[in-house]
Design a protein around this motif. Structure first.
Motif, short mmCIF file in Angstrom:
data_model
loop_
_atom_site.label_atom_id
_atom_site.label_comp_id
_atom_site.label_asym_id
_atom_site.label_seq_id
_atom_site.Cartn_x
_atom_site.Cartn_y
_atom_site.Cartn_z
N ARG A 179 6.16 33.04 92.70
CA ARG A 179 6.91 32.99 91.45
C ARG A 179 6.42 31.79 90.65
N ARG A 180 6.16 32.02 89.37
CA ARG A 180 5.55 31.01 88.51
C ARG A 180 6.35 30.84 87.22
N TRP A 181 6.59 29.59 86.85
CA TRP A 181 7.30 29.32 85.61
C TRP A 181 6.93 27.93 85.11
N CYS A 182 7.23 27.66 83.86
CA CYS A 182 6.88 26.39 83.24
C CYS A 182 8.00 25.38 83.47
N SER A 183 7.59 24.13 83.78
CA SER A 183 8.58 23.07 84.01
C SER A 183 8.43 21.91 83.03
N MET A 205 12.98 21.28 91.66
CA MET A 205 13.48 22.21 90.63
C MET A 205 13.60 23.59 91.24
N PRO A 206 14.82 24.15 91.31
CA PRO A 206 14.96 25.49 91.88
C PRO A 206 14.36 26.55 90.97
N VAL A 207 14.05 27.69 91.56
CA VAL A 207 13.56 28.82 90.77
C VAL A 207 14.67 29.27 89.82
N PRO A 208 14.37 29.46 88.54
CA PRO A 208 15.39 30.02 87.62
C PRO A 208 15.60 31.50 87.95
N GLU A 209 16.42 31.76 88.93
CA GLU A 209 16.61 33.11 89.44
C GLU A 209 17.03 34.09 88.34
N GLY A 210 16.35 35.21 88.29
CA GLY A 210 16.70 36.25 87.34
C GLY A 210 16.22 36.01 85.93
N HIS A 211 15.53 34.88 85.70
CA HIS A 211 15.07 34.58 84.34
C HIS A 211 13.89 35.49 84.00
N PRO A 212 13.89 36.13 82.85
CA PRO A 212 12.82 37.07 82.51
C PRO A 212 11.45 36.41 82.35
N ASP A 213 11.42 35.08 82.18
CA ASP A 213 10.15 34.40 82.00
C ASP A 213 9.60 33.78 83.28
N VAL A 214 10.20 34.12 84.41
CA VAL A 214 9.62 33.76 85.70
C VAL A 214 8.70 34.90 86.12
N PHE A 215 7.43 34.61 86.26
CA PHE A 215 6.42 35.62 86.59
C PHE A 215 6.36 35.74 88.11
N GLU A 216 6.30 36.98 88.60
CA GLU A 216 6.35 37.20 90.05
C GLU A 216 5.30 38.22 90.49
N ARG A 217 4.68 37.92 91.64
CA ARG A 217 3.74 38.83 92.28
C ARG A 217 3.88 38.73 93.80
N GLU A 218 3.48 39.78 94.50
CA GLU A 218 3.44 39.77 95.95
C GLU A 218 2.10 40.32 96.43
N TRP A 219 1.57 39.73 97.51
CA TRP A 219 0.40 40.30 98.17
C TRP A 219 0.33 39.80 99.60
N PRO A 220 -0.42 40.48 100.46
CA PRO A 220 -0.47 40.09 101.87
C PRO A 220 -1.25 38.80 102.09
N LEU A 221 -0.86 38.08 103.13
CA LEU A 221 -1.64 36.95 103.60
C LEU A 221 -2.78 37.51 104.46
N ARG A 222 -4.01 37.28 104.03
CA ARG A 222 -5.16 37.92 104.66
C ARG A 222 -5.93 36.95 105.55
N VAL A 223 -6.86 37.51 106.35
CA VAL A 223 -7.60 36.74 107.34
C VAL A 223 -8.36 35.59 106.69
N ALA A 254 10.74 28.59 77.42
CA ALA A 254 11.94 29.35 77.77
C ALA A 254 12.54 28.92 79.11
N THR A 255 11.75 28.27 79.97
CA THR A 255 12.25 27.87 81.29
C THR A 255 12.34 26.36 81.46
N THR A 256 12.21 25.60 80.37
CA THR A 256 12.27 24.14 80.50
C THR A 256 12.78 23.51 79.20
N ASP A 257 13.41 22.35 79.35
CA ASP A 257 13.84 21.57 78.19
C ASP A 257 12.86 20.44 77.90
#
Length: 257
Positions: free
Chosen positions: A79-83, A1-19, A133-136
Motif C-alpha cells: 500500500r502506497r500513499w503520500c506523507s 503513520m498508520p495506513v489511511p484505511e479506506g482512503h481512495p488515494d491509497v494505492f494497493e497491489r498484491e503479488w507473490p513473494l518469489r524465489v 489528499a493523504t497528507t497535511d
C-alpha cells in the motif's frame, strides 16, 4: 503513520513473494523489498496517468523498518500513499504486509527531476493535489539524517565490485542495488536480525558504471550515538559509507528499533 484505511488515494497491489526475492533462510531481502517499492511506485504513476508527464524521479533517502520478516511462499500486500509534499519533491510511504504476519514499513524522499537535465522540476498542480489528499504536510524540506564515515577510522574497507546488471538506463547503479550492500553486511552479522531493525540509505551522488565502489564500515557503540538522535543513545549504530575514491556516494545506517 498508520495506513489511511479506506482512503481512495491509497494505492494497493498484491503479488507473490518469489524465489528471486529471498535470502538463504527464506526472508524477503532488503534489496528485493526496495525493488518492490520502486515497482509499486511506477505502477502508481501509471494508474494516475502521470508516467509520461513525471517520468523521472530521484530517490534522496529511503528508510525501511523490518518489523517482522516476510517469508517465502507468502503473498505481499503493498500500500502506497503520500506523507509529505513540496512543489518539487515528496515523501511516499509504502507498507508491505505478508498474509502470515510479516511487516515491512518504508518511507522514501523522492525528487521530481527534469528528464533532460536531471535537475529538480516542479510537480504539476493536478498531480500535487492528488498527492496532498493523504497528507497535511505541504512544505516538506530536506534535512540529512546521516554523516559519512571517514577512511581514517573505518573499522573495515571492502571493495564492492559492480556488475553490468547493476547499472540502469541512466548508467547509474539502480537504487535497489545499494541495498545489496545491506544484505552483504547482514549475512556477516545475522544477530542484527534478532529483532526489529531500521535501515536508512541517503544518496549524495550516483554510482556510475565503471566506478570502483568501496564500503567503509563504522560501528558506534551505545553511549556514543547521540549524534544520530537523543533517543538512540542506548543502542549501537552501524554506518556503511559508499565511496568512489574520496567521493561519498551514499551513507547507510542500521540500528535496532
Amino acid at each position: 503513520m498508520p495506513v489511511p484505511e479506506g482512503h481512495p488515494d491509497v494505492f494497493e497491489r498484491e503479488w507473490p513473494l518469489r524465489v528471486g526475492d529471498i535470502e538463504r533462510t527464506g526472508r524477503l531481502r532488503f534489496d528485493a523489498a526496495c525493488r518492490h517499492i520502486q515497482d509499486v511506485g511506477q505502477d502508481h504513476l501509471r494508474e494516475l496517468g502521470q508516467e509520461d508527464t513525471h517520468p523521472a524521479w530521484i530517490v534522496r533517502r529511503t528508510m525501511v523498518d523490518l518489523i517482522r520478516p516476510i517469508e517465502f511462499s507468502d503473498i505481499l500486500r503493498l500500500r502506497r500513499w503520500c506523507s509529505g509534499t513540496s512543489n518539487r519533491w515528496c515523501e511516499m510511504r509504502v507498507r508491505i504486509d505478508g498474509r502470515k504476519g510479516g511487516l515491512v514499513e518504508s518511507e522514501a524522499f523522492w525528487i521530481n527531476a527534469n528528464k533532460d537535465t536531471g535537475t529538480p522540476a516542479r510537480i504539476s498542480d493536478d498531480f500535487l493535489r492528488g498527492l496532498q489528499a493523504t497528507t497535511d504536510v505541504d512544505r516538506l524540506r530536506w534535512k540529512a539524517y546521516l554523516t559519512a564515515g571517514s577512511r581514517d577510522d573505518a573499522l573495515e574497507i571492502r571493495p564492492y565490485p559492480l556488475r553490468v546488471t547493476d547499472i540502469d538506463m541512466w548508467d547509474h547503479m539502480n537504487n535497489s542495488v545499494y541495498w545489496t550492500v545491506i544484505e552483504d553486511y547482514l549475512d556477516r552479522h545475522p544477530e542484527l536480525l534478532a529483532g526489529p531493525l531500521r535501515v536508512t540509505i541517503e544518496h549524495d551522488a550516483a554510482v556510475a558504471g565503471g566506478d570502483e565502489l568501496e564500503i567503509l564500515t563504522h560501528v558506534y557503540p551505545a553511549g556514543s550515538t547521540d549524534k544520530f538522535g537523543a533517543d538512540l543513545t542506548d543502542r549501537d549504530v552501524i554506518t556503511l559509507t559508499y565511496v568512489v575514491g574520496n567521493d561519498v556516494k551514499a551513507v547507510a545506517a542500521l540500528f535496532a528499533l
